[in-house]
Motif scaffolding. Structure first.
Motif, PDB file in Angstrom:
ATOM      1  N   SER A  85      53.894  -2.869  30.907  1.00 19.49           N
ATOM      2  CA  SER A  85      52.477  -3.134  31.198  1.00 19.49           C
ATOM      3  C   SER A  85      52.261  -3.360  32.691  1.00 19.49           C
ATOM      4  O   SER A  85      51.313  -2.821  33.279  1.00 19.49           O
ATOM      5  CB  SER A  85      52.011  -4.352  30.397  1.00 19.49           C
ATOM      6  OG  SER A  85      50.649  -4.626  30.643  1.00 19.49           O
ATOM      7  N   ARG A  86      53.135  -4.157  33.326  1.00 19.93           N
ATOM      8  CA  ARG A  86      52.998  -4.402  34.763  1.00 19.93           C
ATOM      9  C   ARG A  86      53.275  -3.132  35.558  1.00 19.93           C
ATOM     10  O   ARG A  86      52.586  -2.840  36.550  1.00 19.93           O
ATOM     11  CB  ARG A  86      53.966  -5.522  35.167  1.00 19.93           C
ATOM     12  CG  ARG A  86      54.002  -5.833  36.673  1.00 19.93           C
ATOM     13  CD  ARG A  86      52.641  -6.317  37.206  1.00 19.93           C
ATOM     14  NE  ARG A  86      52.184  -7.494  36.511  1.00 19.93           N
ATOM     15  CZ  ARG A  86      52.541  -8.752  36.783  1.00 19.93           C
ATOM     16  NH1 ARG A  86      53.395  -8.975  37.778  1.00 19.93           N
ATOM     17  NH2 ARG A  86      52.037  -9.753  36.108  1.00 19.93           N
TER      18      ARG A  86
ATOM     19  N   GLY B  72      50.293  -0.869  35.480  1.00 18.42           N
ATOM     20  CA  GLY B  72      49.223  -1.368  36.350  1.00 18.42           C
ATOM     21  C   GLY B  72      49.492  -1.124  37.823  1.00 18.42           C
ATOM     22  O   GLY B  72      48.555  -1.023  38.616  1.00 18.42           O
TER      23      GLY B  72
ATOM     24  N   SER C  66      55.156   5.306  27.990  1.00 18.44           N
ATOM     25  CA  SER C  66      55.027   3.881  28.321  1.00 18.44           C
ATOM     26  C   SER C  66      53.636   3.369  27.982  1.00 18.44           C
ATOM     27  O   SER C  66      53.479   2.256  27.452  1.00 18.44           O
ATOM     28  CB  SER C  66      55.318   3.645  29.807  1.00 18.44           C
ATOM     29  OG  SER C  66      56.644   4.003  30.133  1.00 18.44           O
ATOM     30  N   GLU C  67      52.634   4.177  28.250  1.00 21.79           N
ATOM     31  CA  GLU C  67      51.256   3.774  27.956  1.00 21.79           C
ATOM     32  C   GLU C  67      51.045   3.622  26.454  1.00 21.79           C
ATOM     33  O   GLU C  67      50.422   2.655  25.990  1.00 21.79           O
ATOM     34  CB  GLU C  67      50.299   4.820  28.540  1.00 21.79           C
ATOM     35  CG  GLU C  67      48.824   4.429  28.501  1.00 21.79           C
ATOM     36  CD  GLU C  67      48.176   4.791  27.177  1.00 21.79           C
ATOM     37  OE1 GLU C  67      47.248   4.069  26.734  1.00 21.79           O
ATOM     38  OE2 GLU C  67      48.623   5.793  26.569  1.00 21.79           O
TER      39      GLU C  67
ATOM     40  N   GLY D 164      50.962  -3.992  21.766  1.00 23.52           N
ATOM     41  CA  GLY D 164      49.950  -4.996  22.123  1.00 23.52           C
ATOM     42  C   GLY D 164      49.633  -5.972  21.002  1.00 23.52           C
ATOM     43  O   GLY D 164      49.659  -7.205  21.199  1.00 23.52           O
TER      44      GLY D 164
ATOM     45  N   TYR E 174      57.572  -5.075  26.727  1.00 23.29           N
ATOM     46  CA  TYR E 174      56.120  -4.844  26.791  1.00 23.29           C
ATOM     47  C   TYR E 174      55.569  -5.276  28.154  1.00 23.29           C
ATOM     48  O   TYR E 174      54.814  -4.526  28.799  1.00 23.29           O
ATOM     49  CB  TYR E 174      55.418  -5.619  25.674  1.00 23.29           C
ATOM     50  CG  TYR E 174      53.913  -5.683  25.855  1.00 23.29           C
ATOM     51  CD1 TYR E 174      53.105  -4.641  25.425  1.00 23.29           C
ATOM     52  CD2 TYR E 174      53.306  -6.779  26.472  1.00 23.29           C
ATOM     53  CE1 TYR E 174      51.730  -4.681  25.603  1.00 23.29           C
ATOM     54  CE2 TYR E 174      51.931  -6.835  26.641  1.00 23.29           C
ATOM     55  CZ  TYR E 174      51.146  -5.795  26.205  1.00 23.29           C
ATOM     56  OH  TYR E 174      49.784  -5.850  26.386  1.00 23.29           O
ATOM     57  N   HIS E 175      55.929  -6.469  28.597  1.00 21.31           N
ATOM     58  CA  HIS E 175      55.386  -6.979  29.870  1.00 21.31           C
ATOM     59  C   HIS E 175      55.901  -6.164  31.057  1.00 21.31           C
ATOM     60  O   HIS E 175      55.165  -5.956  32.036  1.00 21.31           O
ATOM     61  CB  HIS E 175      55.753  -8.458  30.034  1.00 21.31           C
ATOM     62  CG  HIS E 175      55.041  -9.373  29.080  1.00 21.31           C
ATOM     63  ND1 HIS E 175      53.670  -9.496  29.066  1.00 21.31           N
ATOM     64  CD2 HIS E 175      55.515 -10.179  28.099  1.00 21.31           C
ATOM     65  CE1 HIS E 175      53.311 -10.362  28.118  1.00 21.31           C
ATOM     66  NE2 HIS E 175      54.409 -10.785  27.514  1.00 21.31           N
TER      67      HIS E 175
ATOM     68  N   THR F  35      52.856   0.452  25.093  1.00 15.70           N
ATOM     69  CA  THR F  35      52.130  -0.807  25.335  1.00 15.70           C
ATOM     70  C   THR F  35      50.961  -0.947  24.367  1.00 15.70           C
ATOM     71  O   THR F  35      50.624  -2.056  23.940  1.00 15.70           O
ATOM     72  CB  THR F  35      51.620  -0.891  26.781  1.00 15.70           C
ATOM     73  OG1 THR F  35      50.806   0.253  27.080  1.00 15.70           O
ATOM     74  CG2 THR F  35      52.776  -0.953  27.767  1.00 15.70           C
ATOM     75  N   ARG F  36      50.358   0.163  23.990  1.00 12.69           N
ATOM     76  CA  ARG F  36      49.254   0.096  23.029  1.00 12.69           C
ATOM     77  C   ARG F  36      49.743  -0.297  21.638  1.00 12.69           C
ATOM     78  O   ARG F  36      49.124  -1.110  20.953  1.00 12.69           O
ATOM     79  CB  ARG F  36      48.516   1.436  22.966  1.00 12.69           C
ATOM     80  CG  ARG F  36      47.525   1.650  24.103  1.00 12.69           C
ATOM     81  CD  ARG F  36      46.445   2.649  23.740  1.00 12.69           C
ATOM     82  NE  ARG F  36      46.969   4.003  23.567  1.00 12.69           N
ATOM     83  CZ  ARG F  36      46.802   4.719  22.469  1.00 12.69           C
ATOM     84  NH1 ARG F  36      46.149   4.227  21.431  1.00 12.69           N
ATOM     85  NH2 ARG F  36      47.276   5.964  22.397  1.00 12.69           N
TER      86      ARG F  36
END
Length: 623
Positions: A331-332, A335, A368-369, A376, A327-328, A372-373
């Motif tokens: 997420s990174r 971003g 990937s988006e 979360g 997840y991290h 992460t949702r």
């Protein structure tokens, strides 16, 4: 007859305080140390004797009522800078030595550090008068300190009403297996407390019975009565699970599986079921590793981040055994998508068209988006359960209920994420169904903890009939607490009652005939007291569950500290159940030192010294 040269020299030298520590053997022209019986050649000088004391017995010298410091500086060996050595006072030397030991323990440094030349020079620069004791002396001090803290911890645990244990098996770099055991409880100040108990060695082919025995030996070592242990929190290892079952049968200790391990297992296995998700994660990992391994790519990424006005953040590489690392990482990466894309367009970063191979495809960015949702909420729950300064076990049913609700409420485009969504909900329901179910024959530790948490006392996640049953169990346990206290008080007054019975009327006397026998009266009084106590407990339970729930944001332990006088019996139960952690995280944080203490440099440590160093480091607040 004229005195020999040796005798004249000996009379002169006896003026030195060093002779308090040595005996002269005239016929052999030697001196013998009174501490270790070492024999040294005597050549009419005390220099060798002073060197021996400084090197082998510095504490004996410092603690002696007559210090070797009285000897002239020219007779003492110089320090590591070549300066004439001086001497500390007893108090200074003791303080410095104790401070060094505390530093070694607190910062997880090897005891061999006291033999390092740089460390000795640093200490000498701080205090040239201090003579560094040998490593063996620090080992001896560590052993004494371990015994002192053990006794202090015994006193602390003696004042607790109940404790929970956490345990797991850990393997050192020397491939030795250890069982780590910690205890947790709510203190008199209604604060969560955690202490390391042991890092005990296990046999190579250890069994569940070996683990159960070691847990019993540990509680016995710290004078923890078996009834005081309410639960054992453990991972999913087969031997540890079986050991918990043995202890539940022997002593009634509740077996609580680490919720973090359960949640990690659910998400990890579900993620692996989808090949599309696995390929996407693998591509993201390859992209991150490219920037991790290439200095050119890393420098270009920072340049692009500056140009776009974005924070200078490094990409994160995941850990295959932990899904939250995935997840991290994603997420990174999301971003930093545009700085990453701009960096890859530079031929120095991705030559020969490597950009197309490294960069994620559009559908993978979209996946990937969505990942992460969907992940979360699981990350939020995991991070909450990893807390150690607040109550966690009682929150578990509500957290899982909210987790299922949040997961179901989200909508996704990707078929693989939709499939993950359905499978993970199914897994959660299956894994936690037993955990949150009411069992009349065996009280559910999680449900009882939730009922005694004023935030969740309404137990809205249970059917109405089960809520009433849990409340009835609470009432029965409260009555048992009162009866146990009464029996304890009665045993304390037994001697006085025995003395009084000597002067009581005999059976068959006129007084007994008129008033009835004393046993009849005692039975009647006991029945009345039982009814009164039952009524008091019933009233206390009804009033507690009749109150409005506490806000989810409030601290239940703070509420109990304020309201313990209103609900004295339930407060005792609350301490027992709210002190049980939901995960092994508090224990893992305590034992984070174990890996450092048993590192390759310390691989020669005995298992006893590994235990001592870990114990002292984890409990350094008691030093």
């Amino acid at each position: 007859m004229a005195e020999s040269q040796t005798e004249r020299a000996h009379k002169r030298q006896r003026m030195s305080k060093v002779w308090d520590h040595f005996k002269l053997k005239k016929e052999d022209r030697k001196v013998q140390c009174v501490y270790c019986n070492a024999e040294l050649a005597f050549h009419n000088s005390t220099s060798v004797m002073i060197q021996h004391l400084t090197r082998k017995h510095p504490v004996k010298v410092n603690s002696s009522s007559t210090s070797v410091a009285d000897t002239s500086a020219s007779q003492r060996p110089p320090d590591c800078f070549g300066r004439p050595a001086l001497s500390c006072t007893v108090e200074e030397a003791a303080l410095l030595t104790d401070s060094i030991l505390k530093m070694l323990v607190t910062d997880m440094r090897p005891l061999s550090m006291v033999e390092d030349e740089g460390f000795k020079k640093m200490i000498s620069a701080f205090n040239p008068k201090y003579s560094m004791p040998a490593r063996s002396h620090f080992t001896s001090l560590m052993e004494k300190k371990h015994q002192q803290i053990t006794e202090k911890l015994k006193t602390v645990l003696q004042d607790t009403e109940s404790v929970a244990l956490t345990t797991d098996v850990w393997t050192s770099v020397a491939t030795e297996s250890y069982l780590r055991v910690a205890c947790h409880f709510v203190g008199e100040d209604w604060q969560m407390k955690s202490f390391s108990l042991t890092t005990g060695p296990l046999k190579e082919n250890h069994t569940a019975a070996d683990i159960a025995d070691l847990l019993e030996e540990t509680t016995d070592k710290f004078h923890i009565p078996f009834p005081k242990v309410k639960a054992v929190v453990h991972d999913n290892g087969a031997s540890v699970v079986a050991a918990a079952a043995i202890l539940k049968e022997r002593h009634g200790w509740a077996s609580v599986r680490c919720s973090g391990y359960v949640l990690n297992s659910v998400v990890q296995s579900t993620l692996k079921n989808s090949q599309t998700i696995a390929n996407c994660v693998a591509s993201a990992r390859t992209l991150v590793e490219h920037f991790k391994k290439s200095e050119v790519a890393c420098a270009k990424l920072q340049e692009m981040q500056k140009q776009m006005g974005m924070p200078l953040l490094m990409l994160i590489r995941d850990v295959s055994t932990r899904w939250n690392g995935t997840y991290h990482m994603l997420s990174r990466l999301l971003g930093q998508r545009w700085p990453v894309a701009a960096s890859l367009s530079d031929l120095a970063v991705s030559p020969n068209g490597k950009q197309l191979h490294l960069d994620l495809k559009q559908e993978q960015w979209n996946l990937s988006e969505e990942l992460t949702r969907v992940l979360g909420p699981f990350v939020s729950v995991t991070e909450f359960l990893h807390g150690e300064q607040y109550v966690t076990l009682s929150s578990l049913p509500q957290l899982v209920h909210n987790l299922k609700k949040a997961t179901l409420s989200s909508t996704f485009e990707s078929d693989s994420v939709k499939e993950f969504q359905a499978q993970v909900i199914e897994q959660i329901a299956e894994r936690w169904q037993k955990l949150f179910s009411f069992h009349p024959e065996a009280p559910n530790t999680v449900l009882l903890a939730a009922a005694l948490d004023p935030r969740f006392r309404k137990l809205k996640f249970l059917p109405a009939e089960d809520v009433f049953k849990v409340q009835s169990q609470i009432q029965s346990m409260a009555l048992a607490v009162i009866k146990e206290e009464r029996q304890s008080n009665e045993s304390g007054n037994q001697a006085a009652a025995t003395l009084e019975s000597r002067f009581a009327p005999k059976d068959g006397s006129f007084t007994n005939t008129i008033l009835g026998s004393s046993s009849d009266s005692d039975n009647s009084d006991e029945e009345v007291e039982d009814k009164q106590q039952s009524h008091t407990v019933q009233k206390e339970v009804l009033q507690y569950f009749g109150e409005l729930p506490l806000s989810k944001k409030d601290n239940p332990l703070l509420w109990w500290r304020t309201n313990a006088t209103r609900y004295p019996t339930l407060a005792k139960l609350a301490k027992s159940f709210l002190g049980i952690p939901a995960t092994l995280t508090p224990s893992e944080r305590l034992f984070f030192a174990t890996g450092n203490i048993a590192s390759r440099r310390r691989a020669v440590l005995s298992s006893e010294h590994v235990d001592m160093l870990t114990f002292l480091h984890c409990n350094h607040g008691l030093l």
